[in-house]
Design an enzyme around this catalytic site. Sequence first.
Site, mmCIF file in Angstrom:
data_model
loop_
_atom_site.group_PDB
_atom_site.id
_atom_site.type_symbol
_atom_site.label_atom_id
_atom_site.label_comp_id
_atom_site.label_asym_id
_atom_site.label_seq_id
_atom_site.Cartn_x
_atom_site.Cartn_y
_atom_site.Cartn_z
ATOM 1 N N SER A 66 58.861 -30.327 20.164
ATOM 2 C CA SER A 66 57.943 -31.383 19.716
ATOM 3 C C SER A 66 56.689 -31.454 20.583
ATOM 4 O O SER A 66 56.698 -31.056 21.746
ATOM 5 C CB SER A 66 58.633 -32.741 19.762
ATOM 6 O OG SER A 66 59.806 -32.738 18.996
HETATM 7 N N1 SAH Z 1 64.661 -31.723 21.184
HETATM 8 C C1 SAH Z 1 64.149 -30.400 20.879
HETATM 9 C C2 SAH Z 1 63.491 -30.364 19.516
HETATM 10 C C3 SAH Z 1 64.199 -29.384 18.700
HETATM 11 S S1 SAH Z 1 63.797 -29.249 16.993
HETATM 12 C C4 SAH Z 1 63.245 -29.892 21.977
HETATM 13 O O1 SAH Z 1 62.940 -30.636 22.924
HETATM 14 O O2 SAH Z 1 62.859 -28.711 21.943
HETATM 15 C C5 SAH Z 1 65.289 -29.841 16.281
HETATM 16 C C6 SAH Z 1 66.562 -29.124 16.620
HETATM 17 O O3 SAH Z 1 67.619 -29.795 15.933
HETATM 18 C C7 SAH Z 1 66.628 -27.665 16.169
HETATM 19 O O4 SAH Z 1 66.928 -26.852 17.250
HETATM 20 C C8 SAH Z 1 67.755 -27.658 15.131
HETATM 21 O O5 SAH Z 1 68.513 -26.466 15.119
HETATM 22 C C9 SAH Z 1 68.593 -28.836 15.586
HETATM 23 N N2 SAH Z 1 69.485 -29.412 14.579
HETATM 24 C C10 SAH Z 1 69.240 -29.630 13.264
HETATM 25 N N3 SAH Z 1 70.326 -30.177 12.678
HETATM 26 C C11 SAH Z 1 71.271 -30.327 13.655
HETATM 27 C C12 SAH Z 1 72.605 -30.841 13.682
HETATM 28 N N4 SAH Z 1 73.202 -31.316 12.595
HETATM 29 N N5 SAH Z 1 73.255 -30.838 14.864
HETATM 30 C C13 SAH Z 1 72.681 -30.351 16.005
HETATM 31 N N6 SAH Z 1 71.427 -29.845 16.025
HETATM 32 C C14 SAH Z 1 70.739 -29.833 14.875
#
Ligand code: SAH
Length: 218
Positions: A66
Amino acid sequence: MNENSIKYERQREEMVRRQIEARGVTDPKVLAAMCKVPRHLFVSEALRDQAYGDFPLPIGEQQTISQPYIVAEMTQALQPGEEDRILEIGTGSGYQAAILAEIVFRVYTIEKIHSLFLSSRKVFDKLHYHNIVTKYSDGTSGWSDESPFDGIIVTAGSPGIPKPLVSQLAVGGRMVIPVGDRYSQELIKLYKDEHGIHKTNLGGCRFVKLVGEYGWKG
Ligand code: SAH
């Protein structure tokens, strides 16, 4: 400290001043964490020089880290305290978890894409974040064995608020979650007290999809 780390430290200070303080984030714990965590180490080498820009960046597997301001805003909204145990859904690069780990007692973070689960764990170990516990699974079901949590942060967009997460929130706990359709969401803050759940809308945002049993089906 080598030349590059000094360069990135300067970029970090400027990021905090221009993108985060200027937009109204005031929690000193959040500002200090954003000044400290080396965001450039959470992206691929090719993107390091862009790591402190005012935008999200790709982290592989069609996922993104993000925008710095969003990370700061969500962290502040969570009202993290130093004794807190926080659950994060969507580890991704690991950057948001590291910011929280600077502030709270322990961070539990769940990722459902195996390669991201592995690469984020590597960065946590390299940077000695021993208070981050990782798990490879569908985070929409939460982490019941470790519940209740003082805070829950969901960093992917959901069609609704997953029920298991609400039940795993402590009384006095806060949750921050983007809720909406596939293209845009509202950032919702939820507070649980002895009377029930209180919601506030923090404004529009855009996240990748939360895919799982209590999120999007695919
Ligand atoms: N907090 C992260 C942002 C990642 S983007 C950072 O600081 O980089 C969102 C993430 O959520 C992705 O990696 C995606 O694979 C994950 N995601 C999506 N659905 C999910 C679920 N049901 N359980 C765990 N992770 C999930």
